[in-house]
Design a protein around this motif. Structure first.
Motif, mmCIF file in Angstrom:
data_model
loop_
_atom_site.group_PDB
_atom_site.id
_atom_site.type_symbol
_atom_site.label_atom_id
_atom_site.label_comp_id
_atom_site.label_asym_id
_atom_site.label_seq_id
_atom_site.Cartn_x
_atom_site.Cartn_y
_atom_site.Cartn_z
ATOM 1 N N LYS A 1 31.764 34.579 33.653
ATOM 2 C CA LYS A 1 31.248 34.078 34.924
ATOM 3 C C LYS A 1 30.885 35.235 35.860
ATOM 4 N N THR B 1 27.216 35.904 37.290
ATOM 5 C CA THR B 1 26.978 35.998 38.737
ATOM 6 C C THR B 1 26.201 37.262 39.083
ATOM 7 N N GLN C 1 31.633 22.516 43.807
ATOM 8 C CA GLN C 1 31.831 23.564 44.810
ATOM 9 C C GLN C 1 32.625 23.031 46.003
ATOM 10 N N LYS D 1 36.316 22.688 45.062
ATOM 11 C CA LYS D 1 37.042 23.966 45.064
ATOM 12 C C LYS D 1 37.326 24.427 46.491
ATOM 13 N N SER E 1 31.700 29.641 45.494
ATOM 14 C CA SER E 1 31.240 30.258 44.257
ATOM 15 C C SER E 1 29.924 30.983 44.505
ATOM 16 N N THR F 1 27.137 29.687 42.162
ATOM 17 C CA THR F 1 26.500 28.454 42.616
ATOM 18 C C THR F 1 25.472 28.725 43.704
#
Length: 320
Positions: free
Chosen positions: A5, A9, A77, A80, A134, A137
């Motif tokens: 991840k 990113t 999102q 979280k 995130s 995202t």
């Protein structure tokens, strides 16, 4: 998984930087690589729909499709972020202790130790420093929404297009009012579960954003007004889903979240580390004193008393 991840990113963020540093107009990279394909899809939808209101329906349909695809990501999102906020609420007293320690610190070293304890409080208890946001995202959404925005703004046939009598190339007051109502609703839903102390900090911003968005649509085109209306509906849907999940998420945090390291433990640990650093490194049960700079300076090792003794002896022999 976390490493994958992280790399993903970094790659997406670098791609976003490449897009946005290439210009934002019709001659920019983002328009060429993102907006043009979206504009082609927009035209194909308009042709399929047909009629006087084709461009307007195409904007609504394409915006809804993109928002629907991204909705699970957006809801995840929000989930979280909510979990992170609930954990911080549970640890409110611990954070208050650390903040009090930072304010009462009398030396820079004590202030640094208290600040490090604050950072460790997040890390040791697995709480995100970014509040569950995130970056992946966000990095995925930015070029998509920007590309869609540019495609709608420069869509072919937009200058003469209408939607149920509303000219899409010029600002429409009704669209701005609808945008204001929709985003105020979203702000209301978002503020329902925010603690009172935090509302004072974020409340003004949350209520200001609908005014800013509505003001922007008031001076832009009706086509962008349609875009923000559809986008706002999905934002409200996202906030409503998060509102429905809140009770279960709160129970989950209450049942599963355990404070692994308290503020007192971390502050004591920081104080012990600071004391050990001042005393010097330790080996076994012995502590080695820290060498001072003055100890390294050259010193006169000649003792005055022996010198006096030698001179006295010499004078005694001469007298003999």
């Amino acid at each position: 998984m976390k490493l994958l991840k992280r790399y993903a990113t970094i790659l997406v963020v670098l791609f976003d930087i490449y897009l946005f540093t290439g210009g934002y107009g019709v001659h920019g990279r983002i328009y060429a690589l993102v907006s043009k394909p979206i504009a082609e899809i927009l035209l194909q939808i308009a042709k399929a729909v047909g009629g006087v209101n084709a461009i307007g329906w195409a904007i609504i349909i394409l915006t809804a499709i993109i928002r629907l695809i991204l909705l699970p990501i957006m809801v995840n999102q929000s989930k979280k972020t909510t979990v992170s906020q609930l954990k911080m609420q549970k640890m409110r007293r611990e954070f208050e202790k650390v903040q009090a320690a930072v304010k009462s610190a009398q030396t820079p070293a004590e202030q640094q130790a208290a600040s490090m304890a604050s950072m460790a409080l997040y890390r040791e208890n697995n709480i995100s420093l970014t509040g569950g946001v995130s970056w992946l995202t966000m990095a995925i959404q930015m070029p998509i929404f920007s590309g869609l925005y540019l495609a709608i703004m420069h869509a072919n046939g937009l200058k003469s297009a209408t939607f149920f009598g509303f000219q899409l190339s010029s600002p429409q007051v009704l669209f701005s009012v609808l945008v204001l109502v929709i985003y105020l609703w979203q702000a209301y839903l978002t503020q329902l579960h925010v603690p009172e102390a935090q509302k004072k900090q974020t409340g003004a911003l949350m209520w200001m954003m609908p005014l800013v968005i509505a003001g922007f649509t008031f001076v832009s085109s009706g086509a962008l007004g349609l875009y923000f209306i559809v986008g706002g509906i999905f934002v409200v849907l996202q906030a409503f889903i998060t509102h429905l999940m809140h009770a279960n998420l709160k129970k989950q945090v209450e049942d599963d979240f355990v404070i692994l390291k308290t503020a007192d433990e971390l502050l004591q640990q920081g104080a012990a580390t600071q004391t050990a650093g001042q005393a010097g490194p330790s080996f076994g049960n012995e502590t080695v004193n820290r060498v001072r700079p003055e100890d390294l300076r050259p010193r006169d090792v000649t003792d005055e008393k022996p010198e006096q003794g030698r001179n006295a002896g010499k004078q005694h022999r001469e007298n003999d």
